[in-house]
Design a protein around this motif. Sequence first.
Motif: not given
Length: 304
Positions: A252-271
């Motif tokens: 239930e806690d916030r956990i640090r997250m790393k984006l792997m090579e296949e993921v772009s920050a643009a995939d997450l913004w605004g969602k």
Amino acid sequence: MRHDTEFAVRYLTEDPVPIRDIIASLQGADTAIREAGRLLPLLVDGVKVEKVEIKVREVAQESPLRELFVIGLFVAFQEQLEEEVPQLITDATGVVIPDRFDTVVTVLTLIVVFYGAGALKDLVFGRGGDGAAKAQLDGLIAEIAPQIGKTENQIRDVLDERYSERTLWRRLANGTSRFFAPSKQQKSAPIEVNGRVIDHQTVQDVPAEYLVDDASEENPSRFFRDAKIELRAEDKDHTGRGWAAIVRAVSEDRIRMKLMEEVSAADLWGKDVITGDISVIYDKIGADMVPKEVHLHNVRGSAE
């Protein structure tokens, strides 16, 4: 005497099941059945299980996956049984009512599975005492108690004592994880065991594949497919502080997250909510497993 009973499992999956998951499920069922054989003499007065033989009669891989086991129990009885011995045994000669005995074996095996689900939740989340899987365990214990002449508390005491040793407790959790593997890989598909339905909600409550890591491994990990990932305001509009997320299947806690090579920050913004495949890296703190970091491998879409 030898008593044979069938143990049929149907995984109500929509797609074919990979061989690795079929093997895992067979191993999980084997663990649960053998444990049920060990528990039987602890729960039924006057009964001794000399040997358990498990044979796989059929595996049908096409959807739904079907597995049929034949359990051979070599059972001995005390020559003189007291009147308090449960109705499972009809008289002092050791005659057993077959259909009732089959029911006891089925229910006891499922009790092992769902007690293992609680152990699995303890390993992954640090808590295993609630949810649909726990409700299933409670119902099974309530069902079997009058059939074997024990109170529900007596049954729980036997289970707690049997699995008080940490190594056996972890092995049980591992077996439960393997038993549910085909369903967990296909959106927590329901399962039928000898006609008894384990519904989607209950399967979903059991953590996804989790194999107990070698004690020497410093950072064990676990893979989640199609995980639901929640991004808070401070995360979805990334400002350079690093990503974080809540994955309720993990914590239930916030956990640090790393984006792997296949993921772009643009995939997450605004969602606010996304789904994707993740690996969770754990820290070993004593006997506990604490989620430390999430690795996001891909984004399948928005889960809003």
